[in-house]
Design a protein around this motif. Sequence first.
Motif, short mmCIF file in Angstrom:
data_model
loop_
_atom_site.label_atom_id
_atom_site.label_comp_id
_atom_site.label_asym_id
_atom_site.label_seq_id
_atom_site.Cartn_x
_atom_site.Cartn_y
_atom_site.Cartn_z
N ASP A 69 12.22 63.21 17.11
CA ASP A 69 12.46 64.22 16.08
C ASP A 69 11.12 64.58 15.44
OD1 ASP A 69 15.50 62.58 15.34
OD2 ASP A 69 15.29 64.61 16.12
N ALA A 92 9.63 67.29 12.71
CA ALA A 92 9.95 68.30 11.69
C ALA A 92 11.40 68.73 11.90
CB ALA A 92 8.98 69.46 11.76
N ASP A 93 11.63 70.01 12.16
CA ASP A 93 13.00 70.49 12.31
C ASP A 93 13.38 70.67 13.78
OD1 ASP A 93 12.27 74.02 11.62
OD2 ASP A 93 11.24 72.51 12.81
N GLN A 94 12.65 70.00 14.67
CA GLN A 94 12.95 70.11 16.09
C GLN A 94 13.15 68.73 16.71
OE1 GLN A 94 10.46 72.76 18.45
NE2 GLN A 94 9.37 73.36 16.59
N GLU A 102 21.30 70.48 18.90
CA GLU A 102 22.16 69.38 18.42
C GLU A 102 23.06 68.84 19.54
OE1 GLU A 102 20.31 69.00 15.07
OE2 GLU A 102 22.09 67.78 15.49
#
Lengths: 174, 88
Positions: free
Chosen positions: B11, B13-15, B36
């Motif tokens: 994981d 950051a947001d990825q 997801e």
Amino acid sequence: MTDAFGRDPESTSVAGGDIERVLREEGLFVSTTVGISMWPMLRNRRDTIVIRPLPGGERLSVGDVPLYRADIAGHRRYVLHRVVGVHDGWYAIRGDNCITTEHVRDAQVLGRLDEFYRGSRHVTCGSSRVYRLYWRTWLALWPARWCWKHARALVGRFLRRFGWKGLHPGRGPF
Amino acid sequence: MKVKQGFVMRDVADQTVIIATGEASKTFQGMIRVNETGKIVWSGLADGQTVDQIVDKVTAEFDVERAKAAADVETFIGKMRENGFLDD
């Protein structure tokens, strides 16, 4: 659902081109590292690095670990070493396991190591106190490490005259 | 069917991305970004779950029809197989 960036591994130049394209298009590059030049922080093919481009106009600081483009023996390589000096238009850079200091121009720098996983342990370079203590200590120890490496090389050269084959005979690099 | 040794999910950051380490990194040099659904499938395969168990998990997590979940899971597994991430 997914985007694949894998390429033919025998073509180092293609893989290298991908790094720059991925950084440009995705805003980050995540990979493992090859080699021992940043030991003990990063281990050959075991740890994960997260590189992001530098924000516009920002320069590196001592202790930062940039990803930069280098031409080594006529081949394009992408290297991850540590800044040990900041100068006008260039940096003095050295791997944590190296004693040679390199001269790297601003234009060669593609990004900076922002995070890494040492095994499964996650480290954020900008905020980890343990990491900051590590690199400050490691840089401070450089004179002693320089002496140690030179002494070891001298002893090794002397012993090889008598047939000594080294500590790890037959073991190749990576 | 299981994930080949050396491929890890991280994981950032947001990825969420999948990369190769160890011996696997000698033949795969790149990163795969997953969503997801991909995270659930990957984690399920890494834990040794069956495809049916993974589909159950996706169905429960996203409240979608089982047929849709099964199709998405099979698509993702197909891409993983194409990229050499799986040992069948």
